[in-house]
Design a protein around this motif. Sequence first.
Motif, PDB file in Angstrom:
ATOM      1  N   ALA A  10       0.850  -1.189   0.000  1.00  0.00           N
ATOM      2  CA  ALA A  10       0.000   0.000   0.000  1.00  0.00           C
ATOM      3  C   ALA A  10       0.884   1.236   0.000  1.00  0.00           C
ATOM      4  O   ALA A  10       1.807   1.345   0.814  1.00  0.00           O
ATOM      5  N   LEU A  11       0.603   2.140  -0.904  1.00  0.00           N
ATOM      6  CA  LEU A  11       1.288   3.436  -0.901  1.00  0.00           C
ATOM      7  C   LEU A  11       0.348   4.454  -0.279  1.00  0.00           C
ATOM      8  O   LEU A  11      -0.782   4.633  -0.749  1.00  0.00           O
ATOM      9  N   ASP A  33       2.603  -4.609   3.031  1.00  0.00           N
ATOM     10  CA  ASP A  33       3.843  -3.858   3.048  1.00  0.00           C
ATOM     11  C   ASP A  33       3.495  -2.420   2.696  1.00  0.00           C
ATOM     12  O   ASP A  33       2.415  -2.138   2.142  1.00  0.00           O
ATOM     13  N   LEU A  34       4.387  -1.493   3.013  1.00  0.00           N
ATOM     14  CA  LEU A  34       4.028  -0.087   2.876  1.00  0.00           C
ATOM     15  C   LEU A  34       5.095   0.727   2.157  1.00  0.00           C
ATOM     16  O   LEU A  34       6.294   0.461   2.292  1.00  0.00           O
ATOM     17  N   ILE A  85       2.448  -3.031  -5.757  1.00  0.00           N
ATOM     18  CA  ILE A  85       1.472  -2.092  -5.191  1.00  0.00           C
ATOM     19  C   ILE A  85       0.055  -2.523  -5.575  1.00  0.00           C
ATOM     20  O   ILE A  85      -0.273  -2.675  -6.750  1.00  0.00           O
ATOM     21  N   THR A  86      -0.768  -2.717  -4.564  1.00  0.00           N
ATOM     22  CA  THR A  86      -2.158  -3.119  -4.772  1.00  0.00           C
ATOM     23  C   THR A  86      -3.145  -2.091  -4.228  1.00  0.00           C
ATOM     24  O   THR A  86      -4.347  -2.202  -4.468  1.00  0.00           O
ATOM     25  N   LEU A  87      -2.643  -1.107  -3.486  1.00  0.00           N
ATOM     26  CA  LEU A  87      -3.530  -0.143  -2.833  1.00  0.00           C
ATOM     27  C   LEU A  87      -2.867   1.229  -2.807  1.00  0.00           C
ATOM     28  O   LEU A  87      -1.702   1.359  -2.422  1.00  0.00           O
ATOM     29  N   LEU A  88      -3.614   2.242  -3.233  1.00  0.00           N
ATOM     30  CA  LEU A  88      -3.185   3.633  -3.146  1.00  0.00           C
ATOM     31  C   LEU A  88      -4.131   4.368  -2.213  1.00  0.00           C
ATOM     32  O   LEU A  88      -5.358   4.343  -2.413  1.00  0.00           O
ATOM     33  N   ALA A 129      -1.689   0.439 -14.170  1.00  0.00           N
ATOM     34  CA  ALA A 129      -1.001  -0.736 -13.632  1.00  0.00           C
ATOM     35  C   ALA A 129      -1.994  -1.680 -12.966  1.00  0.00           C
ATOM     36  O   ALA A 129      -1.912  -2.897 -13.109  1.00  0.00           O
ATOM     37  N   PHE A 130      -2.961  -1.123 -12.224  1.00  0.00           N
ATOM     38  CA  PHE A 130      -3.982  -1.950 -11.590  1.00  0.00           C
ATOM     39  C   PHE A 130      -4.829  -2.670 -12.644  1.00  0.00           C
ATOM     40  O   PHE A 130      -5.134  -3.853 -12.518  1.00  0.00           O
TER      41      PHE A 130
END
Length: 268
Positions: A10-11, A33-34, A85-88, A129-130
């Motif tokens: 997650a970013l 992870d972050l 990355i899976t979450l913004l 990207a998603f």
Amino acid sequence: MTTPTPKGTALVTGASSGIGAIYADRLAKAGYDLILVARSADRLTEIAKRLTDASGRSIETLAADLTERHDLARVEAVLKSDQSITLLVNNAGIAAVTPLLQSNVDEMERMIALNVTAPTRLAYAAAPAFVARGSGTIINIASIVAINPKLLNGVYSGSKAFVLAFSQSLENELADKGIRVQAVLPGATATNLWDNAGFPVSNLPKEIVMSTEDMVDAALAGLAQGEFVTIPALPDSADWDAFETARNALAPNLSLAQPAARYRPAQD
């Protein structure tokens, strides 16, 4: 203690304090992870160490001022290139409480850069990207002033109205591609945003101010329940549904070939 299933990275922007820091804590505990983004490298390092010690997750930091185009571009590049990355979480923002005639227009322009331009560009960086991977989540932190704009500074309200409208467009375009979009509309929340705006949160009635922890926990509960819009303080979700039903009912008559009868020239 049960180890949560890894959920990718997650970013989180604005992660050095307030809402962003709580999101970082909750997401790390949930198995993410972050990548933590904020201006203060020192505060990010402190948070990253604390969360790594507590959760065992991999936590990177990226010091960036999202009102600066070069810094914003660095974060965009990460979103485009990091396949984990899976979450913004578009959280970074500033507020203002002063009326138009008492506001500095340069400060208002900076607010637009952070509250509007930054989340727009970051969503544009993340979405392709998603979509290519067929999954991903974008959380945009708006505010109740998006639908009640007379409460605070008009530019701040306008910026949050943009976040809501932009989120609605994203959800409309991306839902069938496996992408989740959530717009979070907090009310008054106990963060340093108020101090930075020159109006300490202690000046507000206690009964309308939610803790940062409760706000984020409610927002994540709304996400888990499949909500597109989450208003953490709203007791009955049917009220939002009624608001949306009324708004959508206008759609068939918003664009027609002829003016409404009340606007036509009077007949002799």
